[in-house]
Design a protein around this motif. Structure first.
Motif, PDB file in Angstrom:
ATOM      1  N   MET A   1       0.853  -1.206   0.000  1.00 28.21           N
ATOM      2  CA  MET A   1       0.000   0.000   0.000  1.00 28.21           C
ATOM      3  C   MET A   1       0.882   1.248   0.000  1.00 28.21           C
ATOM      4  O   MET A   1       1.965   1.266   0.565  1.00 28.21           O
ATOM      5  N   LYS A   2       0.387   2.259  -0.660  1.00 26.00           N
ATOM      6  CA  LYS A   2       1.105   3.533  -0.703  1.00 26.00           C
ATOM      7  C   LYS A   2       1.198   4.170   0.682  1.00 26.00           C
ATOM      8  O   LYS A   2       0.447   3.838   1.586  1.00 26.00           O
ATOM      9  N   ILE A  23       4.827  15.035  -5.606  1.00 22.23           N
ATOM     10  CA  ILE A  23       4.625  14.285  -4.350  1.00 22.23           C
ATOM     11  C   ILE A  23       3.616  13.150  -4.525  1.00 22.23           C
ATOM     12  O   ILE A  23       3.549  12.264  -3.682  1.00 22.23           O
ATOM     13  N   ALA A  24       2.833  13.178  -5.598  1.00 17.87           N
ATOM     14  CA  ALA A  24       1.826  12.122  -5.774  1.00 17.87           C
ATOM     15  C   ALA A  24       1.309  12.116  -7.202  1.00 17.87           C
ATOM     16  O   ALA A  24       1.345  13.146  -7.893  1.00 17.87           O
ATOM     17  N   GLU A  25       0.842  10.954  -7.625  1.00 15.56           N
ATOM     18  CA  GLU A  25       0.151  10.841  -8.896  1.00 15.56           C
ATOM     19  C   GLU A  25      -1.235  10.257  -8.684  1.00 15.56           C
ATOM     20  O   GLU A  25      -1.415   9.343  -7.876  1.00 15.56           O
ATOM     21  N   MET A  26      -2.210  10.803  -9.426  1.00 14.56           N
ATOM     22  CA  MET A  26      -3.574  10.283  -9.437  1.00 14.56           C
ATOM     23  C   MET A  26      -3.912  10.077 -10.912  1.00 14.56           C
ATOM     24  O   MET A  26      -3.994  11.050 -11.654  1.00 14.56           O
ATOM     25  N   ASN A  27      -4.070   8.827 -11.327  1.00 18.24           N
ATOM     26  CA  ASN A  27      -4.224   8.540 -12.757  1.00 18.24           C
ATOM     27  C   ASN A  27      -3.030   9.181 -13.492  1.00 18.24           C
ATOM     28  O   ASN A  27      -1.892   8.939 -13.103  1.00 18.24           O
ATOM     29  N   ASP A  28      -3.261   9.990 -14.510  1.00 17.13           N
ATOM     30  CA  ASP A  28      -2.120  10.609 -15.199  1.00 17.13           C
ATOM     31  C   ASP A  28      -1.922  12.067 -14.787  1.00 17.13           C
ATOM     32  O   ASP A  28      -1.339  12.865 -15.525  1.00 17.13           O
ATOM     33  N   TYR A  29      -2.392  12.391 -13.594  1.00 15.12           N
ATOM     34  CA  TYR A  29      -2.187  13.739 -13.054  1.00 15.12           C
ATOM     35  C   TYR A  29      -1.159  13.705 -11.930  1.00 15.12           C
ATOM     36  O   TYR A  29      -1.023  12.698 -11.236  1.00 15.12           O
ATOM     37  N   PHE A  31       0.473  15.803  -8.464  1.00 12.91           N
ATOM     38  CA  PHE A  31       0.417  16.814  -7.405  1.00 12.91           C
ATOM     39  C   PHE A  31       1.861  17.224  -7.141  1.00 12.91           C
ATOM     40  O   PHE A  31       2.711  16.371  -6.893  1.00 12.91           O
ATOM     41  N   THR A  48      -3.652  22.369 -21.200  1.00 17.49           N
ATOM     42  CA  THR A  48      -4.233  22.001 -19.905  1.00 17.49           C
ATOM     43  C   THR A  48      -4.501  23.196 -19.008  1.00 17.49           C
ATOM     44  O   THR A  48      -3.781  24.197 -19.053  1.00 17.49           O
ATOM     45  N   VAL A  97      -1.600  21.226  -9.262  1.00 13.92           N
ATOM     46  CA  VAL A  97      -2.179  19.991  -9.801  1.00 13.92           C
ATOM     47  C   VAL A  97      -2.316  20.162 -11.306  1.00 13.92           C
ATOM     48  O   VAL A  97      -2.908  21.145 -11.778  1.00 13.92           O
ATOM     49  N   GLU A  98      -1.769  19.223 -12.039  1.00 10.61           N
ATOM     50  CA  GLU A  98      -1.792  19.288 -13.504  1.00 10.61           C
ATOM     51  C   GLU A  98      -1.380  17.931 -14.056  1.00 10.61           C
ATOM     52  O   GLU A  98      -0.884  17.083 -13.330  1.00 10.61           O
ATOM     53  N   PRO A  99      -1.616  17.717 -15.353  1.00 18.46           N
ATOM     54  CA  PRO A  99      -1.260  16.411 -15.927  1.00 18.46           C
ATOM     55  C   PRO A  99       0.253  16.157 -15.863  1.00 18.46           C
ATOM     56  O   PRO A  99       1.048  17.100 -15.901  1.00 18.46           O
TER      57      PRO A  99
END
Lengths: 120, 120
Positions: A1-2, A23-29, A31, A48, A97-99
């Motif tokens: 787990m992350k 610091i993090a990725e959510m799908n192809d985005y 942070f 974007t 936050v951006e791709p």
């Protein structure tokens, strides 16, 4: 787990300005955290939108026809294709936050262009 | 030009728990505010990761094999397809980031399923 991500702890890991750190990725985005001080360069991102959320301090985003001041707990979505110039009188800590793959200076490659995809 | 978004001001506009409110869109992603208290339902989102960033208070995300506690200034990315159950002992204010259209209870439609795409 992350692992969970503590923003304050992550901000303590770097001191340079205008160099976003992932610091993090959510799908192809992604942070990213950045510290702003003084003036950045005018630029835009043609593909974007871009989110700025102020975690600590104050900043300004100038547009060609207006400007917006952001304090702690305030966010703004810069629409794609809109020229903008971030600045901060004193150090300001920001969550972006951006791709994945977005270059900090957009089309204006120069000495303020930071290495992309640097994780902390 | 769009307006800036003040998180504290937006949180003051609603009091109910477990009902995410949209405050901004970036491309096809939404930023949502929610207040958590007590237990949510076990669920998952098969098509997307989901970001939780705690703005005020403390919360827990349970997984089937572990759990993670988040305090103010801490974030976590729940991977797509992973069952999770958020909870909070006392009111916790959370910023969620996920694609437009995500249902709060994932596949578990029930009385905790909130109306989608409600802006404040």
């Amino acid at each position: 787990m992350k692992e969970k991500i503590n923003l304050k702890e992550k901000f303590s890991k770097f001191s340079e300005f205008w160099t976003p750190k992932v610091i993090a990725e959510m799908n192809d985005y992604q942070f990213k955290l950045a510290k702003f001080k003084d003036d950045f360069t005018w630029h835009k991102h043609d593909d974007t939108d871009e989110v700025f959320l102020v975690i600590e301090g104050e900043m300004v985003i100038e547009f060609r026809d207006s400007e917006i001041a952001l304090a702690e707990g305030e966010m703004f979505v810069v629409p794609k294709g809109v020229e903008h110039k971030p600045s901060a009188r004193a150090e300001c800590k920001v969550l972006l936050v951006e791709p994945r793959g977005v270059i900090n200076t957009g089309e204006r490659i120069g000495e303020l262009t930071a290495e992309n995809d640097v994780w902390i």
